[in-house]
Design a protein around this motif. Sequence first.
Motif, PDB file in Angstrom:
ATOM      1  N   LYS A  74      61.542  83.177  51.457  1.00 56.36           N
ATOM      2  CA  LYS A  74      60.581  82.473  52.164  1.00 56.36           C
ATOM      3  C   LYS A  74      61.096  80.652  51.428  1.00 56.36           C
ATOM      4  CE  LYS A  74      56.381  80.734  49.569  1.00 56.36           C
ATOM      5  NZ  LYS A  74      55.201  80.974  49.080  1.00 56.36           N
ATOM      6  N   ILE A  75      62.171  80.664  50.451  1.00 57.77           N
ATOM      7  CA  ILE A  75      61.962  79.321  50.293  1.00 57.77           C
ATOM      8  C   ILE A  75      63.412  78.885  51.014  1.00 57.77           C
ATOM      9  CG2 ILE A  75      64.283  78.038  49.187  1.00 57.77           C
ATOM     10  CD1 ILE A  75      62.712  79.744  46.445  1.00 57.77           C
ATOM     11  N   GLY A  76      64.433  80.011  51.776  1.00 52.73           N
ATOM     12  CA  GLY A  76      65.473  79.863  53.159  1.00 52.73           C
ATOM     13  C   GLY A  76      64.388  78.888  54.763  1.00 52.73           C
ATOM     14  N   ALA A  77      63.545  80.185  54.353  1.00 50.89           N
ATOM     15  CA  ALA A  77      62.592  80.308  55.833  1.00 50.89           C
ATOM     16  C   ALA A  77      61.926  78.188  55.640  1.00 50.89           C
ATOM     17  CB  ALA A  77      61.807  80.777  55.863  1.00 50.89           C
ATOM     18  N   LEU A  78      61.212  77.977  54.644  1.00 48.17           N
ATOM     19  CA  LEU A  78      60.869  76.798  54.614  1.00 48.17           C
ATOM     20  C   LEU A  78      62.368  75.940  55.064  1.00 48.17           C
ATOM     21  CD1 LEU A  78      58.426  77.134  51.857  1.00 48.17           C
ATOM     22  CD2 LEU A  78      57.881  76.751  54.086  1.00 48.17           C
ATOM     23  N   VAL A  79      63.095  75.716  53.899  1.00 53.13           N
ATOM     24  CA  VAL A  79      64.375  75.423  54.870  1.00 53.13           C
ATOM     25  C   VAL A  79      64.505  75.092  55.885  1.00 53.13           C
ATOM     26  CG1 VAL A  79      66.613  74.977  54.082  1.00 53.13           C
ATOM     27  CG2 VAL A  79      65.252  75.062  52.578  1.00 53.13           C
ATOM     28  N   VAL A  80      64.851  76.125  57.237  1.00 57.82           N
ATOM     29  CA  VAL A  80      65.111  75.872  58.021  1.00 57.82           C
ATOM     30  C   VAL A  80      63.839  75.461  58.872  1.00 57.82           C
ATOM     31  CG1 VAL A  80      65.882  77.986  59.393  1.00 57.82           C
ATOM     32  CG2 VAL A  80      66.423  78.202  57.960  1.00 57.82           C
ATOM     33  N   MET A  81      63.221  75.714  58.463  1.00 59.37           N
ATOM     34  CA  MET A  81      61.972  75.285  59.224  1.00 59.37           C
ATOM     35  C   MET A  81      61.871  73.903  58.922  1.00 59.37           C
ATOM     36  SD  MET A  81      57.776  74.857  58.370  1.00 59.37           S
ATOM     37  CE  MET A  81      58.094  73.664  56.993  1.00 59.37           C
ATOM     38  N   GLY A  82      61.601  73.380  58.256  1.00 63.16           N
ATOM     39  CA  GLY A  82      62.421  71.319  58.030  1.00 63.16           C
ATOM     40  C   GLY A  82      63.696  71.261  58.494  1.00 63.16           C
ATOM     41  N   TRP A  83      64.329  71.599  58.454  1.00 64.12           N
ATOM     42  CA  TRP A  83      65.523  71.416  59.148  1.00 64.12           C
ATOM     43  C   TRP A  83      65.402  71.059  60.748  1.00 64.12           C
ATOM     44  CZ3 TRP A  83      70.001  69.246  57.882  1.00 64.12           C
ATOM     45  CH2 TRP A  83      70.957  69.368  58.343  1.00 64.12           C
ATOM     46  N   LEU A  84      65.362  72.590  61.025  1.00 61.83           N
ATOM     47  CA  LEU A  84      64.575  72.894  62.306  1.00 61.83           C
ATOM     48  C   LEU A  84      63.784  71.481  63.004  1.00 61.83           C
ATOM     49  CD1 LEU A  84      64.305  76.310  63.174  1.00 61.83           C
ATOM     50  CD2 LEU A  84      66.356  74.999  64.648  1.00 61.83           C
ATOM     51  N   THR A  85      62.807  71.113  62.360  1.00 63.58           N
ATOM     52  CA  THR A  85      61.457  69.535  62.182  1.00 63.58           C
ATOM     53  C   THR A  85      62.513  68.404  62.431  1.00 63.58           C
ATOM     54  OG1 THR A  85      60.317  70.958  61.351  1.00 63.58           O
ATOM     55  CG2 THR A  85      59.409  68.872  61.849  1.00 63.58           C
ATOM     56  N   VAL A  86      63.284  68.598  62.208  1.00 57.32           N
ATOM     57  CA  VAL A  86      64.195  66.858  61.348  1.00 57.32           C
ATOM     58  C   VAL A  86      65.089  66.593  62.440  1.00 57.32           C
ATOM     59  CG1 VAL A  86      65.862  65.832  60.011  1.00 57.32           C
ATOM     60  CG2 VAL A  86      64.180  66.334  58.737  1.00 57.32           C
ATOM     61  N   ILE A  87      65.574  67.580  63.388  1.00 54.90           N
ATOM     62  CA  ILE A  87      66.758  67.944  64.239  1.00 54.90           C
ATOM     63  C   ILE A  87      66.120  67.376  65.554  1.00 54.90           C
ATOM     64  CG2 ILE A  87      67.606  69.029  66.047  1.00 54.90           C
ATOM     65  CD1 ILE A  87      69.040  71.235  63.572  1.00 54.90           C
ATOM     66  N   ALA A  88      64.609  68.285  65.312  1.00 60.74           N
ATOM     67  CA  ALA A  88      63.439  67.559  66.996  1.00 60.74           C
ATOM     68  C   ALA A  88      63.081  66.107  66.522  1.00 60.74           C
ATOM     69  CB  ALA A  88      62.442  69.061  67.014  1.00 60.74           C
ATOM     70  N   VAL A  89      63.144  66.212  65.543  1.00 56.73           N
ATOM     71  CA  VAL A  89      61.997  64.676  65.323  1.00 56.73           C
ATOM     72  C   VAL A  89      63.508  63.633  65.888  1.00 56.73           C
ATOM     73  CG1 VAL A  89      62.062  62.847  64.623  1.00 56.73           C
ATOM     74  CG2 VAL A  89      60.613  65.205  63.771  1.00 56.73           C
ATOM     75  N   VAL A  90      64.962  63.410  65.737  1.00 57.53           N
ATOM     76  CA  VAL A  90      65.625  63.055  65.421  1.00 57.53           C
ATOM     77  C   VAL A  90      66.080  62.952  67.410  1.00 57.53           C
ATOM     78  CG1 VAL A  90      68.709  62.577  65.491  1.00 57.53           C
ATOM     79  CG2 VAL A  90      66.918  62.820  63.255  1.00 57.53           C
ATOM     80  N   LEU A  91      66.177  64.254  67.984  1.00 55.86           N
ATOM     81  CA  LEU A  91      66.042  64.128  69.081  1.00 55.86           C
ATOM     82  C   LEU A  91      65.356  63.488  69.802  1.00 55.86           C
ATOM     83  CD1 LEU A  91      67.532  67.593  69.211  1.00 55.86           C
ATOM     84  CD2 LEU A  91      68.842  66.207  69.873  1.00 55.86           C
ATOM     85  N   ILE A  92      63.875  64.212  69.931  1.00 52.59           N
ATOM     86  CA  ILE A  92      62.547  63.472  70.017  1.00 52.59           C
ATOM     87  C   ILE A  92      62.736  61.611  70.099  1.00 52.59           C
ATOM     88  CG2 ILE A  92      60.520  62.629  70.334  1.00 52.59           C
ATOM     89  CD1 ILE A  92      60.179  66.150  69.825  1.00 52.59           C
ATOM     90  N   SER A  93      62.961  60.873  68.968  1.00 50.63           N
ATOM     91  CA  SER A  93      63.072  59.512  69.130  1.00 50.63           C
ATOM     92  C   SER A  93      64.438  59.596  69.528  1.00 50.63           C
ATOM     93  CB  SER A  93      63.500  59.243  67.855  1.00 50.63           C
ATOM     94  OG  SER A  93      65.148  59.852  66.938  1.00 50.63           O
ATOM     95  N   SER A  94      65.858  59.541  70.091  1.00 53.45           N
ATOM     96  CA  SER A  94      66.267  59.168  71.099  1.00 53.45           C
ATOM     97  C   SER A  94      66.641  59.272  71.688  1.00 53.45           C
ATOM     98  CB  SER A  94      67.756  60.481  71.011  1.00 53.45           C
ATOM     99  OG  SER A  94      67.948  61.611  71.571  1.00 53.45           O
TER     100      SER A  94
END
Length: 123
Positions: A74-94
């Motif tokens: 549960k915790i790991g999946a939430l960390v991965v979810m957050g990490w993937l979201t941050v990566i997506a936001v960085v890519l979109i902003s670029s």
Amino acid sequence: MNSNVELVKSILKYTYGLVPIIAGFDKFANVLTDWGQYLSPGLSEIIPMEAGTFMIIVGVIEIIAGILVFLKPKIGALVVMGWLTVIAVVLISSGHFIDVAVRDLVMAVGAFSLAKLSDSNPA
């Protein structure tokens, strides 16, 4: 029905455990891709290190996240979810690799699904 839920949970656990670990290790080798290409020029200018060094740090974080999925889904999946979201936001902003950003957001939904399936008190 319960066996189907357990099967889906198991598939998601192995997916969101192994993929970050593999991608993390590849940050050291660049076999799958040149990971530095995903680092936006703006971000490259503000980080106090070379892109390759930064990507190695990213790789270590991904390896830890993948291991966490196996140990505490549960915790790991939430960390991965957050990490993937941050990566997506960085890519979109670029403004580059929007297709990868969309893929990462879809993967974040899958990681969230694993977290919900791993919840000991489902709502």
